[in-house]
Motif scaffolding. Sequence first.
Motif, PDB file in Angstrom:
ATOM      1  N   THR A  62      73.978  55.823  12.899  1.00  0.00           N
ATOM      2  CA  THR A  62      74.782  55.630  14.104  1.00  0.00           C
ATOM      3  C   THR A  62      74.180  56.394  15.281  1.00  0.00           C
ATOM      4  OG1 THR A  62      76.808  55.292  12.818  1.00  0.00           O
ATOM      5  CG2 THR A  62      77.062  55.955  15.120  1.00  0.00           C
ATOM      6  N   ALA A  63      73.758  57.634  15.040  1.00  0.00           N
ATOM      7  CA  ALA A  63      73.184  58.447  16.118  1.00  0.00           C
ATOM      8  C   ALA A  63      71.831  57.900  16.563  1.00  0.00           C
ATOM      9  CB  ALA A  63      73.049  59.900  15.658  1.00  0.00           C
ATOM     10  N   PHE A  64      70.999  57.526  15.607  1.00  0.00           N
ATOM     11  CA  PHE A  64      69.697  56.948  15.960  1.00  0.00           C
ATOM     12  C   PHE A  64      69.878  55.679  16.802  1.00  0.00           C
ATOM     13  CE2 PHE A  64      67.450  59.028  12.165  1.00  0.00           C
ATOM     14  CZ  PHE A  64      66.731  59.899  12.977  1.00  0.00           C
ATOM     15  N   LYS A  65      70.815  54.827  16.391  1.00  0.00           N
ATOM     16  CA  LYS A  65      71.018  53.569  17.125  1.00  0.00           C
ATOM     17  C   LYS A  65      71.496  53.847  18.548  1.00  0.00           C
ATOM     18  CE  LYS A  65      71.127  49.679  15.638  1.00  0.00           C
ATOM     19  NZ  LYS A  65      71.142  49.361  17.063  1.00  0.00           N
ATOM     20  N   ALA A  66      72.395  54.824  18.709  1.00  0.00           N
ATOM     21  CA  ALA A  66      72.852  55.164  20.053  1.00  0.00           C
ATOM     22  C   ALA A  66      71.686  55.672  20.897  1.00  0.00           C
ATOM     23  CB  ALA A  66      73.951  56.229  19.977  1.00  0.00           C
ATOM     24  N   GLU A  67      70.805  56.441  20.273  1.00  0.00           N
ATOM     25  CA  GLU A  67      69.644  56.972  20.992  1.00  0.00           C
ATOM     26  C   GLU A  67      68.721  55.861  21.471  1.00  0.00           C
ATOM     27  OE1 GLU A  67      65.603  59.644  20.149  1.00  0.00           O
ATOM     28  OE2 GLU A  67      67.061  59.286  18.537  1.00  0.00           O
ATOM     29  N   ILE A  68      68.312  54.982  20.558  1.00  0.00           N
ATOM     30  CA  ILE A  68      67.301  53.986  20.924  1.00  0.00           C
ATOM     31  C   ILE A  68      67.900  52.856  21.763  1.00  0.00           C
ATOM     32  CG2 ILE A  68      65.979  54.548  18.853  1.00  0.00           C
ATOM     33  CD1 ILE A  68      66.772  51.847  17.700  1.00  0.00           C
ATOM     34  N   ASP A  69      69.165  52.512  21.525  1.00  0.00           N
ATOM     35  CA  ASP A  69      69.787  51.465  22.337  1.00  0.00           C
ATOM     36  C   ASP A  69      69.969  51.926  23.784  1.00  0.00           C
ATOM     37  OD1 ASP A  69      69.862  49.757  20.214  1.00  0.00           O
ATOM     38  OD2 ASP A  69      71.985  50.055  19.753  1.00  0.00           O
ATOM     39  N   GLY A  70      70.095  53.255  23.978  1.00  0.00           N
ATOM     40  CA  GLY A  70      70.259  53.772  25.318  1.00  0.00           C
ATOM     41  C   GLY A  70      68.951  54.037  26.038  1.00  0.00           C
ATOM     42  N   ASP A  71      67.836  53.857  25.344  1.00  0.00           N
ATOM     43  CA  ASP A  71      66.533  54.143  25.956  1.00  0.00           C
ATOM     44  C   ASP A  71      65.488  53.172  25.407  1.00  0.00           C
ATOM     45  OD1 ASP A  71      64.492  55.271  27.379  1.00  0.00           O
ATOM     46  OD2 ASP A  71      64.523  57.199  26.362  1.00  0.00           O
ATOM     47  N   GLU A  72      65.745  51.881  25.595  1.00  0.00           N
ATOM     48  CA  GLU A  72      64.867  50.859  25.024  1.00  0.00           C
ATOM     49  C   GLU A  72      63.439  50.972  25.547  1.00  0.00           C
ATOM     50  OE1 GLU A  72      64.570  45.976  24.547  1.00  0.00           O
ATOM     51  OE2 GLU A  72      66.422  46.924  25.254  1.00  0.00           O
ATOM     52  N   ALA A  73      63.272  51.352  26.801  1.00  0.00           N
ATOM     53  CA  ALA A  73      61.927  51.418  27.379  1.00  0.00           C
ATOM     54  C   ALA A  73      61.033  52.383  26.607  1.00  0.00           C
ATOM     55  CB  ALA A  73      62.003  51.843  28.842  1.00  0.00           C
ATOM     56  N   ASP A  74      61.597  53.496  26.142  1.00  0.00           N
ATOM     57  CA  ASP A  74      60.799  54.484  25.422  1.00  0.00           C
ATOM     58  C   ASP A  74      60.501  54.071  23.982  1.00  0.00           C
ATOM     59  OD1 ASP A  74      60.311  56.185  27.458  1.00  0.00           O
ATOM     60  OD2 ASP A  74      61.668  57.777  26.821  1.00  0.00           O
TER      61      ASP A  74
END
Length: 450
Positions: A186-198
């Motif tokens: 859940t935490a990983f998904k929130a991280e990457i979904d909020g910063d797709e460019a990176d």
Amino acid sequence: MKKVVLASLLAVAGAVGSASYTFAQATGSGIQMSADEYAAYNNANTQTTCAGKATAFEAYLKAYPNSAVKADVLSQILFCDTQGGDETATLSVADRLLAIDPNNLRALAVEVYYRRIDADKLTDPAAKAAALDAVVVYAQKGLAATAPKDMPAGDFAKLKAATAPTFYSVIADDGLAKKDNAGAITAFKAEIDGDEADTEKASPVLQDVYYLAQAYYTSTPPDYLSCAWYATRAATFAPDAVKPSIQPLATYCYKKYHGAADGYDAMQASVKTNLDPPAGFFATIKPAPKPSDYARNLVATTTDLAVLAPSDREFVLQYGTDVDPKSGTTDPATGKVDPATQKTDAQEVFDAVKGKSVEFPDVLVIAATADSVQVAVSDDSVQAKTADFTFNMKEPLTTIPKVGDKVTVDGTYASYTQAPLMITMSDGFIVPPKKAAPVHHAPVHHTAPH
């Protein structure tokens, strides 16, 4: 697990400028300073190097500990200290800043960065988990922080977006340390979904895409398709030097689910333009036959079960849970097979070898006593260093092999258990190594001197 690199933290610290205010803004807001205080403040603020500015501002705060712009000054010192990389000094400033501004995102990000590194240096699992739990408190405060009344909403939004990956990443790290894969995912998904460019360039966020794949892989049960998707995404955008260390997990998970590599090119193409799997994409990938299906096919296509290859025999004994339709006793009156007499594929295979002796060369010793030796025979068991055979000795051993030794052992199939697999052999004995044949040298004839 990797940490957010210092360069990223510096970008966080300077996301919307090195400080919250300028003196002009402060005085414009009605903040009053004496001429002496203004001179000290201005001297620090106009220093041309970060080291000089931090030193001068520290001197300013020592002279004016109750300054109306203390939070701003500490924020500037923090920004400069992060560039210097001095953990002790930087954490000290972050602590001081949080004492007067508990929701300061820069200070919270600094706390997470350094304390996370220190936590991951711990080797005791309980101590590490406790340390990460403490770091997560800072991260959760950062995610819950609201905008200060005197910071423009747009600037705060930028700072929130810049710090969020740092906070979510440590929460995921903490979840993995506690084997809470669901929380980590859940935490990983929130991280990457909020910063797709990176996720499309070498970055800590892209690296966490790979750790997300690992979290799916190590879940119970594993989610092989999600593992394959995110590992493939990570491999696609990773630097060439790193791709070989990521790609194996991607292809392994795909094959583990599908059974073969066909169709994988469609996933490789899709991850290039999609961060997450498109709706319905996974439904296009057929799952591989279950192990029991493979076992059923082996039994059905083998005329003489006694001559199955040892690896195939062991596979059926472990996974052959389906009933063999060829087994069972036919009722003469009805001409039908009595279900009570039918056997599973595993039972059929074992009955074909029960009572037969066999020799296993160069097997790995897992445990041994004078009366029994447990060994790893299959490749999987050798890799995992777990026993799949127990040889009960016909005569007590006078020399007991050591764990890790390679021995040749002989015995008779006696019984088995399926979960976990253990095949028990009776009348066991260790076959002595063959002696090397003696080397015969031709006699040397010496010729007498003339």
